[in-house]
Design a protein around this motif. Structure first.
Motif, PDB file in Angstrom:
ATOM      1  N   LEU A 429     -16.881   4.696   5.523  1.00 41.84           N
ATOM      2  CA  LEU A 429     -15.517   5.061   5.153  1.00 41.84           C
ATOM      3  C   LEU A 429     -14.497   4.340   6.020  1.00 41.84           C
ATOM      4  O   LEU A 429     -13.486   3.815   5.526  1.00 41.84           O
ATOM      5  CB  LEU A 429     -15.331   6.572   5.262  1.00 41.84           C
ATOM      6  N   LEU A 430     -14.737   4.307   7.324  1.00 43.40           N
ATOM      7  CA  LEU A 430     -13.817   3.622   8.228  1.00 43.40           C
ATOM      8  C   LEU A 430     -13.766   2.125   7.932  1.00 43.40           C
ATOM      9  O   LEU A 430     -12.687   1.514   7.955  1.00 43.40           O
ATOM     10  CB  LEU A 430     -14.232   3.864   9.687  1.00 43.40           C
ATOM     11  N   ARG A 436      -9.304  -1.912   3.129  1.00 46.71           N
ATOM     12  CA  ARG A 436      -8.244  -1.573   2.178  1.00 46.71           C
ATOM     13  C   ARG A 436      -6.874  -1.781   2.807  1.00 46.71           C
ATOM     14  O   ARG A 436      -5.952  -2.286   2.153  1.00 46.71           O
ATOM     15  CB  ARG A 436      -8.433  -0.123   1.731  1.00 46.71           C
ATOM     16  N   ARG A 437      -6.714  -1.402   4.075  1.00 46.19           N
ATOM     17  CA  ARG A 437      -5.416  -1.558   4.748  1.00 46.19           C
ATOM     18  C   ARG A 437      -5.049  -3.025   4.890  1.00 46.19           C
ATOM     19  O   ARG A 437      -3.887  -3.408   4.701  1.00 46.19           O
ATOM     20  CB  ARG A 437      -5.463  -0.893   6.125  1.00 46.19           C
ATOM     21  N   ARG A 438      -6.021  -3.878   5.218  1.00 47.88           N
ATOM     22  CA  ARG A 438      -5.732  -5.299   5.380  1.00 47.88           C
ATOM     23  C   ARG A 438      -5.537  -6.006   4.041  1.00 47.88           C
ATOM     24  O   ARG A 438      -4.721  -6.907   3.924  1.00 47.88           O
ATOM     25  CB  ARG A 438      -6.864  -5.979   6.162  1.00 47.88           C
ATOM     26  N   ARG A 439      -6.311  -5.581   3.031  1.00 48.52           N
ATOM     27  CA  ARG A 439      -6.266  -6.272   1.741  1.00 48.52           C
ATOM     28  C   ARG A 439      -5.056  -5.863   0.912  1.00 48.52           C
ATOM     29  O   ARG A 439      -4.418  -6.693   0.270  1.00 48.52           O
ATOM     30  CB  ARG A 439      -7.561  -5.964   0.969  1.00 48.52           C
ATOM     31  N   TRP A 440      -4.721  -4.577   0.888  1.00 46.23           N
ATOM     32  CA  TRP A 440      -3.590  -4.084   0.096  1.00 46.23           C
ATOM     33  C   TRP A 440      -2.716  -3.189   0.967  1.00 46.23           C
ATOM     34  O   TRP A 440      -2.721  -1.953   0.819  1.00 46.23           O
ATOM     35  CB  TRP A 440      -4.090  -3.299  -1.121  1.00 46.23           C
ATOM     36  N   LEU A 446      -3.186   6.278  -4.559  1.00 42.11           N
ATOM     37  CA  LEU A 446      -3.754   7.279  -3.664  1.00 42.11           C
ATOM     38  C   LEU A 446      -5.244   7.492  -3.895  1.00 42.11           C
ATOM     39  O   LEU A 446      -5.845   8.347  -3.226  1.00 42.11           O
ATOM     40  CB  LEU A 446      -3.020   8.614  -3.839  1.00 42.11           C
ATOM     41  N   HIS A 447      -5.859   6.762  -4.822  1.00 40.28           N
ATOM     42  CA  HIS A 447      -7.304   6.867  -4.998  1.00 40.28           C
ATOM     43  C   HIS A 447      -8.007   6.171  -3.835  1.00 40.28           C
ATOM     44  O   HIS A 447      -7.519   5.170  -3.293  1.00 40.28           O
ATOM     45  CB  HIS A 447      -7.729   6.242  -6.319  1.00 40.28           C
ATOM     46  N   LEU A 448      -9.150   6.699  -3.455  1.00 41.22           N
ATOM     47  CA  LEU A 448      -9.869   6.149  -2.308  1.00 41.22           C
ATOM     48  C   LEU A 448     -10.349   4.734  -2.583  1.00 41.22           C
ATOM     49  O   LEU A 448     -10.172   3.842  -1.756  1.00 41.22           O
ATOM     50  CB  LEU A 448     -11.047   7.060  -1.968  1.00 41.22           C
ATOM     51  N   LEU A 449     -10.944   4.509  -3.739  1.00 42.64           N
ATOM     52  CA  LEU A 449     -11.496   3.202  -4.082  1.00 42.64           C
ATOM     53  C   LEU A 449     -10.577   2.506  -5.078  1.00 42.64           C
ATOM     54  O   LEU A 449     -10.315   3.034  -6.166  1.00 42.64           O
ATOM     55  CB  LEU A 449     -12.894   3.360  -4.678  1.00 42.64           C
ATOM     56  N   ILE A 450     -10.083   1.353  -4.699  1.00 42.84           N
ATOM     57  CA  ILE A 450      -9.191   0.577  -5.554  1.00 42.84           C
ATOM     58  C   ILE A 450      -9.675  -0.868  -5.569  1.00 42.84           C
ATOM     59  O   ILE A 450     -10.507  -1.285  -4.759  1.00 42.84           O
ATOM     60  CB  ILE A 450      -7.721   0.628  -5.056  1.00 42.84           C
ATOM     61  N   ASN A 451      -9.151  -1.652  -6.530  1.00 41.26           N
ATOM     62  CA  ASN A 451      -9.474  -3.072  -6.625  1.00 41.26           C
ATOM     63  C   ASN A 451      -8.201  -3.845  -6.940  1.00 41.26           C
ATOM     64  O   ASN A 451      -7.097  -3.294  -6.887  1.00 41.26           O
ATOM     65  CB  ASN A 451     -10.570  -3.304  -7.673  1.00 41.26           C
ATOM     66  N   ASN A 452      -8.350  -5.112  -7.268  1.00 40.79           N
ATOM     67  CA  ASN A 452      -7.171  -5.945  -7.516  1.00 40.79           C
ATOM     68  C   ASN A 452      -6.350  -5.443  -8.695  1.00 40.79           C
ATOM     69  O   ASN A 452      -5.133  -5.606  -8.731  1.00 40.79           O
ATOM     70  CB  ASN A 452      -7.601  -7.395  -7.780  1.00 40.79           C
ATOM     71  N   GLN A 453      -7.010  -4.846  -9.690  1.00 42.66           N
ATOM     72  CA  GLN A 453      -6.283  -4.375 -10.866  1.00 42.66           C
ATOM     73  C   GLN A 453      -5.552  -3.065 -10.603  1.00 42.66           C
ATOM     74  O   GLN A 453      -4.439  -2.858 -11.077  1.00 42.66           O
ATOM     75  CB  GLN A 453      -7.245  -4.199 -12.049  1.00 42.66           C
ATOM     76  N   ALA A 455      -4.746  -1.750  -7.556  1.00 39.36           N
ATOM     77  CA  ALA A 455      -3.943  -1.692  -6.326  1.00 39.36           C
ATOM     78  C   ALA A 455      -2.455  -1.699  -6.620  1.00 39.36           C
ATOM     79  O   ALA A 455      -1.656  -1.168  -5.849  1.00 39.36           O
ATOM     80  CB  ALA A 455      -4.299  -2.858  -5.401  1.00 39.36           C
ATOM     81  N   THR A 456      -2.050  -2.291  -7.731  1.00 37.60           N
ATOM     82  CA  THR A 456      -0.634  -2.336  -8.102  1.00 37.60           C
ATOM     83  C   THR A 456      -0.276  -1.248  -9.109  1.00 37.60           C
ATOM     84  O   THR A 456       0.802  -1.275  -9.679  1.00 37.60           O
ATOM     85  CB  THR A 456      -0.290  -3.705  -8.696  1.00 37.60           C
ATOM     86  N   LYS A 457      -1.190  -0.304  -9.341  1.00 36.57           N
ATOM     87  CA  LYS A 457      -0.947   0.802 -10.256  1.00 36.57           C
ATOM     88  C   LYS A 457      -1.215   2.106  -9.525  1.00 36.57           C
ATOM     89  O   LYS A 457      -1.394   2.129  -8.309  1.00 36.57           O
ATOM     90  CB  LYS A 457      -1.844   0.678 -11.497  1.00 36.57           C
ATOM     91  N   THR A 458      -1.270   3.186 -10.274  1.00 38.37           N
ATOM     92  CA  THR A 458      -1.608   4.492  -9.706  1.00 38.37           C
ATOM     93  C   THR A 458      -2.844   5.086 -10.361  1.00 38.37           C
ATOM     94  O   THR A 458      -3.220   6.207 -10.046  1.00 38.37           O
ATOM     95  CB  THR A 458      -0.432   5.471  -9.878  1.00 38.37           C
ATOM     96  N   SER A 459      -3.492   4.353 -11.263  1.00 33.69           N
ATOM     97  CA  SER A 459      -4.676   4.853 -11.965  1.00 33.69           C
ATOM     98  C   SER A 459      -5.926   4.574 -11.138  1.00 33.69           C
ATOM     99  O   SER A 459      -5.922   3.775 -10.200  1.00 33.69           O
ATOM    100  CB  SER A 459      -4.788   4.203 -13.337  1.00 33.69           C
ATOM    101  N   ARG A 460      -7.015   5.242 -11.514  1.00 28.79           N
ATOM    102  CA  ARG A 460      -8.278   5.078 -10.798  1.00 28.79           C
ATOM    103  C   ARG A 460      -9.024   3.857 -11.306  1.00 28.79           C
ATOM    104  O   ARG A 460      -8.732   3.324 -12.389  1.00 28.79           O
ATOM    105  CB  ARG A 460      -9.145   6.321 -10.970  1.00 28.79           C
ATOM    106  N   ALA A 461     -10.010   3.414 -10.537  1.00 31.49           N
ATOM    107  CA  ALA A 461     -10.857   2.304 -10.964  1.00 31.49           C
ATOM    108  C   ALA A 461     -11.781   2.768 -12.092  1.00 31.49           C
ATOM    109  O   ALA A 461     -12.084   3.954 -12.227  1.00 31.49           O
ATOM    110  CB  ALA A 461     -11.674   1.783  -9.786  1.00 31.49           C
ATOM    111  N   SER A 462     -12.233   1.834 -12.898  1.00 33.08           N
ATOM    112  CA  SER A 462     -13.073   2.165 -14.041  1.00 33.08           C
ATOM    113  C   SER A 462     -14.500   2.459 -13.587  1.00 33.08           C
ATOM    114  O   SER A 462     -14.954   1.997 -12.532  1.00 33.08           O
ATOM    115  CB  SER A 462     -13.076   1.014 -15.043  1.00 33.08           C
ATOM    116  N   ASN A 463     -15.217   3.226 -14.413  1.00 35.79           N
ATOM    117  CA  ASN A 463     -16.628   3.487 -14.142  1.00 35.79           C
ATOM    118  C   ASN A 463     -17.437   2.193 -14.143  1.00 35.79           C
ATOM    119  O   ASN A 463     -18.414   2.061 -13.399  1.00 35.79           O
ATOM    120  CB  ASN A 463     -17.190   4.451 -15.185  1.00 35.79           C
TER     121      ASN A 463
END
Length: 531
Positions: A429-430, A436-440, A446-453, A455-463
């Motif tokens: 986790l750390l 995550r802090r360095r990349r975005w 506010l979701h824990l796991l994000i990606n490039n798509q 990171a600029t939204k508020t939705s969760r990552a896809s399954n």
């Protein structure tokens, strides 16, 4: 551009455009790729190759002319001097990718959000919704507007609506962490769709989607700004409507109408039924479709289907197929009988039977080791731990929020259940939070796991993204989750109450894991020579 499997590293190759040698993805180097997007292809005047041309010459001839001009004047020449030397190109000096980039001295400091050594562009001035004043009401309001006929060169940059939109886009970019490229592309898209806009117009999704996509402009981010302005209407057809039309194709008109009503009640609920999850609706309709297709040949309505028809059809099914399809058919005919569409339920008194589950088998160490080796990024390593240690489902992992992680008290909340945070998961986790802090650093997601798509939204990552790293492995995320729960039953005894308390399982699922653990323990006792 060619697509390569995950983990594939493209070997060193030469660019099809400028013949430069280097490491890049696809057929073209990045510079030739961007050069081709802004110029039309034709036969080059110098080398006669069919390539994107600028002033009738390809990029390879431009590079040679620039090299010749630099050799004469001793320093990089301007474009006019290079253009004058294009006609004199008679040969080409091959080069490596990136050799023709002009090297800039590294400044002592870099301004945030801008290019090296360049001051940051000032934000747009505050703007509000323009005062419509007097205006002529439109005569026709339902005629779709053709945005594809507009060009960015014809955009009305002085429009007050565009000024307001840019200000709103700047505020959204600051709060959601949009990068410089996204901001630039969104402003271009707004300039296109707001040209000629007047008070009362409505911008519809079906009108702007194709023109924005054709120019590689972000539709989603542009639509977000238009929704903030209150001038956007989403008239796109929902995916559920397309899916249900495809699934019901080929059925008799009467059966199709009744099956469609039943499917919509499953999804939306009714006076005496609760709505089901969309995934459950898909499964039910897919299971009854083969039977409905078969009955659509002799019949036109469900009331013509008899008990003998149902018995004849299910005789062709075996094992879980018989169980699953009969359960879905009972749901369909029970709903039809309740709503007066049929006189008699043909599936009544047909026993579904108890489904016999196979004994769950634990994973072998080699399978787990290969999945661990496939997790090469901080995100995939954390996802692997959440499934293998905490038995979290893919959707539960995707829905995790930052507030669900309590590092101080060593607690982790998964699907509403608080679990102790072990040392391995805490370290992963750390590592992920630091990445995550360095990349975005500016993301508002506010979701824990994000990606490039996301990171600029508020939705969760896809399954799909969550499970992508383990796809193709023997130990997938689902099998790792099952193996963790089975290991708990083998270690602490086949007690379904303990499993239900630890993992939040329902009673039937907990009993299944307990039965599998009991069978494995009995099998081990029978084969143990020391016993």
């Amino acid at each position: 551009m060619a697509r390569f499997p995950k983990g594939y590293v493209k070997p060193t190759d030469s660019c099809d455009g400028c013949l430069a040698w280097g490491i890049f993805s696809g057929r073209l180097c990045p510079t030739c790729y961007m050069f081709g997007r802004g110029h039309d292809s034709a036969a080059c005047t110098g080398c006669r190759r069919v390539q994107p041309l600028k002033w009738n010459y390809c990029r390879l001839c431009w590079c040679q002319a620039r090299l010749s001009a630099k050799a004469v004047v001793g320093q990089p020449a301007d474009e006019k001097d290079v253009r004058d030397r294009l006609a004199a190109v008679r040969h080409h000096q091959l080069f490596f990718v990136g050799m023709h980039y002009r090297r800039r001295p590294t400044p002592a400091a870099r301004t945030r959000g801008g290019r090296r050594g360049a001051p940051r562009k000032p934000p747009p001035a505050p703007a509000w919704r323009p005062d419509p004043g007097w205006r002529q009401l439109p005569l026709f309001t339902q005629i779709p507007r053709d945005y594809s006929r507009l060009a960015l060169a014809d955009a009305d940059l002085a429009s007050p609506w565009l000024g307001w939109a840019k200000y709103l886009a700047h505020r959204l970019a600051e709060t959601r962490g949009w990068g410089r490229n996204i901001r630039f592309a969104v402003n271009r898209g707004l300039a296109l769709v707001l040209t000629g806009y007047v008070e009362g117009d409505v911008i519809r999704h079906t009108e702007v989607f194709a023109p924005l996509r054709a120019l590689d402009l972000p539709v989603g981010h542009t639509v977000t700004v238009l929704e903030e302005m209150g001038i956007f209407e989403d008239d796109s057809e929902p995916s559920f409507e397309r899916w249900i039309a495809e699934r019901l194709e080929g059925l008799a008109p009467g059966i199709r109408s009744e099956a469609e009503r039943w499917t919509r009640v499953l999804r939306d609920g009714g006076p005496r039924s609760l709505p089901r999850r969309e995934g459950t609706v898909w499964l039910y309709l897919n299971r009854v479709r083969p039977a409905l297709l078969e009955w659509s040949n002799p019949y036109d309505h469900l009331r013509e289907v008899t008990r003998d028809d149902v018995l004849t059809y299910i005789k062709t099914l075996h094992s879980h197929q018989r169980h699953d399809q009969l359960v879905a058919l009972r749901s369909l005919f029970t709903w039809a009988k309740r709503n007066g569409l049929i006189f008699r339920n043909p599936t009544s008194r047909i026993k579904v039977g108890q489904y016999e589950y196979a004994v769950l088998q634990p994973l072998v160490p080699g399978q787990v080791d290969r999945s661990v080796a496939a997790a090469t990024t901080p995100a995939t390593r954390l996802i692997l731990a959440l499934a293998a240690v905490h038995a979290a489902r893919v959707a539960q992992i995707a829905n995790l929020m930052l507030d669900d992680v309590d590092l101080g008290n060593l607690r982790l909340t998964i699907a509403g259940r608080v679990r102790p945070l072990d040392g391995l998961t805490r370290k992963l986790l750390l590592d992920w939070l630091e990445h995550r802090r360095r990349r975005w650093p500016n993301t508002a997601n506010l979701h824990l796991l994000i990606n490039n798509q996301t990171a600029t939204k508020t939705s969760r990552a896809s399954n799909h993204w969550i499970s992508a790293a383990m796809r193709g492995q023997d130990a997938t995320l689902e099998r790792l989750r099952v193996d963790r729960q089975l290991e708990e039953a083998l270690t602490h005894g086949p007690d379904p109450l303990h499993l239900a308390e630890v993992f939040g399982l329902d009673e039937k699922t907990a009993m299944r894991y307990a039965d599998s653990a009991r069978a494995l323990l009995e099998q081990a006792a029978e084969t143990d020579p020391a016993s």
